[in-house]
Motif scaffolding. Structure first.
Motif, PDB file in Angstrom:
ATOM      1  N   GLY A  98       0.807  -1.200   0.000  1.00 27.02           N
ATOM      2  CA  GLY A  98       0.000   0.000   0.000  1.00 27.02           C
ATOM      3  C   GLY A  98       0.846   1.258   0.000  1.00 27.02           C
TER       4      GLY A  98
ATOM      5  N   LEU B 260      -3.175  -9.495  -0.264  1.00 33.30           N
ATOM      6  CA  LEU B 260      -4.235  -8.528  -0.529  1.00 33.30           C
ATOM      7  C   LEU B 260      -5.397  -8.772   0.438  1.00 33.30           C
ATOM      8  CD1 LEU B 260      -2.477  -8.213  -3.056  1.00 33.30           C
ATOM      9  CD2 LEU B 260      -4.571  -7.978  -4.396  1.00 33.30           C
TER      10      LEU B 260
ATOM     11  N   GLY C   3      -9.500  -7.010   1.942  1.00 32.71           N
ATOM     12  CA  GLY C   3     -10.571  -6.035   1.807  1.00 32.71           C
ATOM     13  C   GLY C   3     -11.770  -6.415   2.661  1.00 32.71           C
TER      14      GLY C   3
ATOM     15  N   GLU D 236     -12.183  -8.102  -4.714  1.00 34.83           N
ATOM     16  CA  GLU D 236     -11.014  -7.330  -4.310  1.00 34.83           C
ATOM     17  C   GLU D 236      -9.805  -7.637  -5.195  1.00 34.83           C
ATOM     18  OE1 GLU D 236     -10.533  -4.961  -2.161  1.00 34.83           O
ATOM     19  OE2 GLU D 236     -12.424  -4.937  -1.056  1.00 34.83           O
TER      20      GLU D 236
ATOM     21  N   GLU E 183     -10.410  -5.661  -8.343  1.00 41.67           N
ATOM     22  CA  GLU E 183     -10.349  -4.215  -8.121  1.00 41.67           C
ATOM     23  C   GLU E 183      -8.917  -3.744  -7.858  1.00 41.67           C
ATOM     24  OE1 GLU E 183     -14.800  -3.592  -6.106  1.00 41.67           O
ATOM     25  OE2 GLU E 183     -12.988  -3.346  -4.893  1.00 41.67           O
ATOM     26  N   GLU E 184      -8.186  -4.459  -7.033  1.00 38.87           N
ATOM     27  CA  GLU E 184      -6.880  -3.985  -6.599  1.00 38.87           C
ATOM     28  C   GLU E 184      -5.765  -4.314  -7.589  1.00 38.87           C
ATOM     29  OE1 GLU E 184      -5.931  -5.173  -2.645  1.00 38.87           O
ATOM     30  OE2 GLU E 184      -7.626  -4.109  -1.754  1.00 38.87           O
TER      31      GLU E 184
ATOM     32  N   ASP F 229      -4.477  -0.937  -9.253  1.00 39.64           N
ATOM     33  CA  ASP F 229      -5.256   0.278  -9.035  1.00 39.64           C
ATOM     34  C   ASP F 229      -4.455   1.165  -8.089  1.00 39.64           C
ATOM     35  OD1 ASP F 229      -6.971   2.310  -8.368  1.00 39.64           O
ATOM     36  OD2 ASP F 229      -8.629   1.013  -7.732  1.00 39.64           O
TER      37      ASP F 229
ATOM     38  N   LYS G 284      -5.109   3.734  -6.518  1.00 37.96           N
ATOM     39  CA  LYS G 284      -5.836   4.203  -5.331  1.00 37.96           C
ATOM     40  C   LYS G 284      -5.819   3.151  -4.230  1.00 37.96           C
ATOM     41  CE  LYS G 284      -9.550   4.968  -7.710  1.00 37.96           C
ATOM     42  NZ  LYS G 284     -10.962   5.320  -8.058  1.00 37.96           N
ATOM     43  N   GLU G 285      -5.554   1.895  -4.608  1.00 39.39           N
ATOM     44  CA  GLU G 285      -5.553   0.797  -3.643  1.00 39.39           C
ATOM     45  C   GLU G 285      -4.143   0.333  -3.287  1.00 39.39           C
ATOM     46  OE1 GLU G 285      -8.127  -0.541  -2.157  1.00 39.39           O
ATOM     47  OE2 GLU G 285      -9.839   0.230  -3.289  1.00 39.39           O
ATOM     48  N   LEU G 286      -3.293   0.225  -4.301  1.00 37.40           N
ATOM     49  CA  LEU G 286      -1.957  -0.337  -4.113  1.00 37.40           C
ATOM     50  C   LEU G 286      -0.902   0.553  -4.767  1.00 37.40           C
ATOM     51  CD1 LEU G 286      -2.582  -4.120  -4.965  1.00 37.40           C
ATOM     52  CD2 LEU G 286      -2.379  -3.113  -2.674  1.00 37.40           C
TER      53      LEU G 286
END
Length: 301
Positions: free
Chosen positions: A184, A195, A197, A212, A215-216, A254, A256-258
């Motif tokens: 992160g 990972l 979520g 997740e 998404e990630e 992504d 914003k996530e990772l």
């Protein structure tokens, strides 16, 4: 079938020998517990627990009750395996504690004995819940602790509120002898982990992991296998550990996530754990990510 953990590495924050005594929390019972000469209270301050090496520092409940405490004061954790009542309290000041006695559970929890870590984790979760739930979600009125901290009751509408545990799925992604780990934003240099979520309403843990993963990291997952779970008191989560299979090696992170996600071979992971390699910084032993990686190494040996 899940690989067993090594016997000298129990799941951190789990395995408490405390009986929560949910059926015996009347005012009379609580006064009896406090008066028990073998009763003790563990002490926290700003989320850290007072300890001396692997053992928790304890004081008599009447002594602690006379100190300046954060709301709600003393809470009753339950009865330990030897029959002794145990309480917890958050101190407003650490002046009464020996210098250096406070242990950060997230980074220093590995220094505590397993029973002590489990008890401290429960205490922190409960005290954090009381600190952040002082008002009724139904009408907005002030609520007060009841039944030794087992619940809060609204003074206006009498609605009862109980501590909540938030389910989080944490999954180790594997593909043909390698695992995908992510990091992160702002994590320590070189630190990678599994990972994870939160499980959303209407989802199974498998569906949450599938969502997740896509998404990630843009990875399609299937064949999820449950291994074990872990209480995680930051603030109050249940980490549900899976191993999931990816259908390929392509990764789309992504941002914003990772910050990053990378595949690591079994040899690289094994070298990190036996301290002969430095492909990444392994998650601390107190985390379920550490235990998932250890279990994966054991079953792929």
């Amino acid at each position: 079938m899940a690989a067993p953990l090594l016997p000298d590495h129990p799941i951190p924050f789990a395995g408490s020998r405390v009986d929560f005594s949910d059926m015996d929390r009347t005012d009379a019972a609580l006064e009896r517990y406090k008066a028990n000469e073998l009763a003790s209270c563990i002490l926290l301050h700003r989320g850290q627990v007072a300890a001396d090496g692997p053992k928790l520092l304890r004081a008599a409940p009447p002594q602690v009750a006379s100190l300046a405490l954060e709301e709600p004061g003393l809470i009753f954790l339950g009865v330990e395996g030897d029959g002794d009542p145990v309480f917890a309290a958050a101190l407003k000041s650490d002046d009464m504690l020996p210098q250096g006695a406070l242990t950060d559970l997230r980074m220093g929890g590995h220094t505590l004995a397993p029973d002590a870590l489990a008890l401290a984790g429960r205490a922190r979760s409960m005290l954090d819940w009381h600190r952040t739930h002082r008002f009724c979600a139904n009408c907005g009125g002030a609520s007060v602790s009841d039944e030794g901290g087992a619940k809060r009751v609204c003074g206006s509408c009498q609605t009862e509120h109980f501590p909540r545990v938030n389910p989080v799925v944490i999954f180790l992604i594997e593909h043909e002898g390698s695992v995908l780990l992510g990091r992160g934003p702002g994590w320590p240099p070189g630190y990678y982990s599994a990972l994870a979520g939160f499980v959303s309403p209407g989802e199974t843990i498998e569906e949450a992991a599938t969502r997740e993963g896509m998404e990630e990291a843009g990875v399609s997952l299937s064949e999820h296998r449950y291994l074990f779970c872990q209480p995680w008191p930051f603030p109050s989560q249940l980490m549900v550990g899976l191993i999931s299979k990816a259908d390929g090696r392509d990764v789309t992170v992504d941002p914003k996530e990772l910050e990053d996600a990378r595949w690591f071979t079994r040899d690289e992971v094994a070298a990190v754990f036996d301290k002969t390699g430095q492909a990444f910084m392994r998650p601390p032993r107190t985390t379920i990510a550490h235990q998932l990686l250890r279990a994966w190494l054991a079953e792929t040996a």
